[in-house]
Enzyme design. Sequence first.
Site, PDB file in Angstrom:
ATOM      1  N   HIS A 224       0.864  -1.197   0.000  1.00 13.65           N
ATOM      2  CA  HIS A 224       0.000   0.000   0.000  1.00 13.65           C
ATOM      3  C   HIS A 224       0.894   1.238   0.000  1.00 13.65           C
ATOM      4  CE1 HIS A 224      -3.406   2.508   0.653  1.00 13.65           C
ATOM      5  NE2 HIS A 224      -3.706   2.228   1.897  1.00 13.65           N
ATOM      6  N   HIS A 264      -2.290  -2.487  -9.484  1.00 15.44           N
ATOM      7  CA  HIS A 264      -3.253  -1.852  -8.571  1.00 15.44           C
ATOM      8  C   HIS A 264      -4.496  -2.729  -8.474  1.00 15.44           C
ATOM      9  CE1 HIS A 264      -5.920   1.217  -6.876  1.00 15.44           C
ATOM     10  NE2 HIS A 264      -4.818   1.839  -6.510  1.00 15.44           N
ATOM     11  N   ASP A 319       2.420   5.521  -6.850  1.00 21.29           N
ATOM     12  CA  ASP A 319       3.737   5.483  -6.186  1.00 21.29           C
ATOM     13  C   ASP A 319       4.897   5.485  -7.162  1.00 21.29           C
ATOM     14  OD1 ASP A 319       2.013   3.359  -4.006  1.00 21.29           O
ATOM     15  OD2 ASP A 319       2.739   5.358  -3.510  1.00 21.29           O
TER      16      ASP A 319
HETATM   17  C1  SDX Z   1      -1.462   2.192  -3.346  1.00 25.81           C
HETATM   18  O1  SDX Z   1      -6.088   0.606  -3.169  1.00 25.81           O
HETATM   19  C2  SDX Z   1      -5.659   1.813  -3.407  1.00 25.81           C
HETATM   20  O2  SDX Z   1      -6.378   2.662  -3.881  1.00 25.81           O
HETATM   21  C3  SDX Z   1      -4.218   2.067  -3.010  1.00 25.81           C
HETATM   22  C4  SDX Z   1      -3.653   3.410  -3.432  1.00 25.81           C
HETATM   23  C5  SDX Z   1      -4.313   4.569  -2.692  1.00 25.81           C
HETATM   24  O3  SDX Z   1      -4.288   5.688  -3.212  1.00 25.81           O
HETATM   25  O4  SDX Z   1      -4.753   4.357  -1.530  1.00 25.81           O
HETATM   26  O5  SDX Z   1      -3.833   3.569  -4.819  1.00 25.81           O
HETATM   27  C6  SDX Z   1      -2.161   3.485  -3.114  1.00 25.81           C
HETATM   28  O6  SDX Z   1      -1.347   1.399  -2.442  1.00 25.81           O
HETATM   29  C7  SDX Z   1      -0.969   1.866  -4.737  1.00 25.81           C
HETATM   30  C8  SDX Z   1      -0.386   0.417  -4.856  1.00 25.81           C
HETATM   31  C9  SDX Z   1       1.006   0.414  -4.248  1.00 25.81           C
HETATM   32  N1  SDX Z   1       1.549  -0.968  -4.215  1.00 25.81           N
HETATM   33  C10 SDX Z   1       2.494  -1.333  -5.081  1.00 25.81           C
HETATM   34  O7  SDX Z   1       2.922  -0.643  -5.999  1.00 25.81           O
HETATM   35  C11 SDX Z   1       3.060  -2.724  -4.819  1.00 25.81           C
HETATM   36  C12 SDX Z   1       3.182  -3.477  -6.160  1.00 25.81           C
HETATM   37  N2  SDX Z   1       1.846  -3.811  -6.632  1.00 25.81           N
HETATM   38  C13 SDX Z   1       1.269  -5.009  -6.165  1.00 25.81           C
HETATM   39  O8  SDX Z   1       1.849  -5.782  -5.253  1.00 25.81           O
HETATM   40  C14 SDX Z   1      -0.203  -5.231  -6.495  1.00 25.81           C
HETATM   41  O9  SDX Z   1      -0.438  -4.694  -7.725  1.00 25.81           O
HETATM   42  C15 SDX Z   1      -1.181  -4.662  -5.480  1.00 25.81           C
HETATM   43  C16 SDX Z   1      -0.927  -5.228  -4.126  1.00 25.81           C
HETATM   44  C17 SDX Z   1      -1.111  -3.209  -5.442  1.00 25.81           C
HETATM   45  C18 SDX Z   1      -2.574  -5.100  -5.943  1.00 25.81           C
HETATM   46  O10 SDX Z   1      -2.575  -6.423  -5.883  1.00 25.81           O
HETATM   47  P1  SDX Z   1      -3.805  -7.383  -6.223  1.00 25.81           P
HETATM   48  O11 SDX Z   1      -4.974  -6.673  -6.752  1.00 25.81           O
HETATM   49  O12 SDX Z   1      -4.006  -8.253  -5.040  1.00 25.81           O
HETATM   50  O13 SDX Z   1      -3.214  -8.129  -7.439  1.00 25.81           O
HETATM   51  P2  SDX Z   1      -2.268  -9.390  -7.336  1.00 25.81           P
HETATM   52  O14 SDX Z   1      -1.173  -9.197  -6.329  1.00 25.81           O
HETATM   53  O15 SDX Z   1      -3.135 -10.590  -7.217  1.00 25.81           O
HETATM   54  O16 SDX Z   1      -1.579  -9.353  -8.793  1.00 25.81           O
HETATM   55  C19 SDX Z   1      -2.404  -9.617  -9.939  1.00 25.81           C
HETATM   56  C20 SDX Z   1      -1.422 -10.014 -11.029  1.00 25.81           C
HETATM   57  C21 SDX Z   1      -0.470 -11.096 -10.564  1.00 25.81           C
HETATM   58  O17 SDX Z   1      -0.140 -11.831 -11.726  1.00 25.81           O
HETATM   59  P3  SDX Z   1      -0.516 -13.427 -11.731  1.00 25.81           P
HETATM   60  O18 SDX Z   1       0.158 -13.989 -10.508  1.00 25.81           O
HETATM   61  O19 SDX Z   1      -2.057 -13.448 -11.626  1.00 25.81           O
HETATM   62  O20 SDX Z   1       0.012 -13.891 -13.051  1.00 25.81           O
HETATM   63  O21 SDX Z   1      -0.588  -8.885 -11.338  1.00 25.81           O
HETATM   64  C22 SDX Z   1       0.768  -9.236 -11.117  1.00 25.81           C
HETATM   65  C23 SDX Z   1       0.764 -10.371 -10.128  1.00 25.81           C
HETATM   66  O22 SDX Z   1       1.928 -11.152 -10.278  1.00 25.81           O
HETATM   67  N3  SDX Z   1       1.430  -8.060 -10.543  1.00 25.81           N
HETATM   68  C24 SDX Z   1       2.635  -7.635 -10.895  1.00 25.81           C
HETATM   69  C25 SDX Z   1       2.865  -6.495 -10.090  1.00 25.81           C
HETATM   70  N4  SDX Z   1       1.815  -6.279  -9.301  1.00 25.81           N
HETATM   71  C26 SDX Z   1       0.930  -7.257  -9.576  1.00 25.81           C
HETATM   72  N5  SDX Z   1       3.530  -8.097 -11.781  1.00 25.81           N
HETATM   73  C27 SDX Z   1       4.678  -7.387 -11.910  1.00 25.81           C
HETATM   74  N6  SDX Z   1       4.995  -6.280 -11.159  1.00 25.81           N
HETATM   75  C28 SDX Z   1       4.098  -5.819 -10.258  1.00 25.81           C
HETATM   76  N7  SDX Z   1       4.391  -4.742  -9.530  1.00 25.81           N
END
Ligand code: SDX
Length: 382
Positions: A224, A264, A319
Amino acid sequence: MADDLKKGLEGVLVAESDLSSIDGDAGRLIYRGYPIEALAAGASFEEVLYLLWYGHLPDEGELAAFTEAMAAERSVDPAILETVRSLADAGEEPMAALRTATSMLSATEPEGEADAEDLEASLRKGRRITAKIPTVLAAFERYRQGEEPLDPDPALGLAENFLYLFTGEQPDPVAAETFDQALILHADHGLNASTFTSMVIASTMADVYSAITGGIGALSGPLHGGANQDVMEVLIEIDESDLEPRNWVEQATEEGRRIPGFGHRVYNVKDPRAKILRERSAELAEEGDSKWYDITTTLEAYLTDEKGLPEKGIAPNVDFYSGSVYYQLGIPIDMYTPIFAMSRSGGWIAHVLEYQRDNRLIRPRARYTGPEEQAFVPLQER
Ligand code: SDX
């Protein structure tokens, strides 16, 4: 029953809200109907706080009174500043120090306010929290630099005053405007994990300090709010590596590393806030060191054009560019998430008040998968 379990509450509607709306397919964000692009370009953070808390953009008189009231609440009790000093001396993480200090603020409520629990009192308490977070964070930074905190300057707006308290110098207009825009962009974002945390706490009719302290805890996680710090650490790792940025990210993704700042839960396309922060980062790069902007855009180009992540709904989020913006403003990396909390406290307070106006205790269920009917065995027979 299996298909009605939504792990992580993904896609589950749990409330109605007038505060903000996200279109994850169009990459659109509005606060009370105003596009984030218009607010970032034309409003101040104080105008956006007023919009979120009072329901409309203020006119000049309303803004002047609100800005003055917020500025009057910036001072922090010396006893709390002494705790902030001890946390800085102990090497505490700024986000943990903020969580502790915010919780302590409840002990310094003005006479008669502490016990007041009506929504108007909660908004006054929330306003005090948002006004004091910049003072707490700037004091923490000054203490760990071996300096004494400066006194807040009531003549400066919230963003400008923070940069002044933090750096000890009057910020240049570009830095102040860029920082004010960053605060606007981070102010609210639907029921993200930290906002929902605050709402769960508020739904028990607990006080606003408990709700905001919980929000800070939730925001600190790397999935997050903590991602903005991780992005900058990746940029530095790349800069210090022998590999060119493109080759670094190719190797990292081949090793299965998730690049922070991408992906996201709601956006399937590029986060509109990332687009605005990319523009700010480019402007700062023109004036200063373009290295960080260049590395970030190289990462985006590779992940987007070569890896094709956006086709899988994985694109830059807020971010991804905030790291290079804050770094170019001279802000230490471990202060990025606390700054996110400084801004998001506005959204947390707005959602807490909105939810408590039509409250319903938040209490989901879990499907029990443990054993049934265990025969109890007394300790001496186990
Ligand atoms: C914020 O919710 C909000 O609104 C949050 C926010 C706000 O203003 O409050 O917008 C602020 O928190 C932004 C997000 C910051 N986090 C990150 O940047 C961390 C990296 N991103 C992730 O870990 C992920 O995207 C989440 C946690 C943000 C969301 O995760 P989900 O919806 O649970 O999705 P997931 O982890 O199940 O991923 C879905 C797919 C996966 O692929 P498969 O395993 O299905 O093949 O997307 C892939 C993931 O591997 N994936 C990525 C990735 N993030 C997700 N692949 C490569 N690089 C990445 N960064």
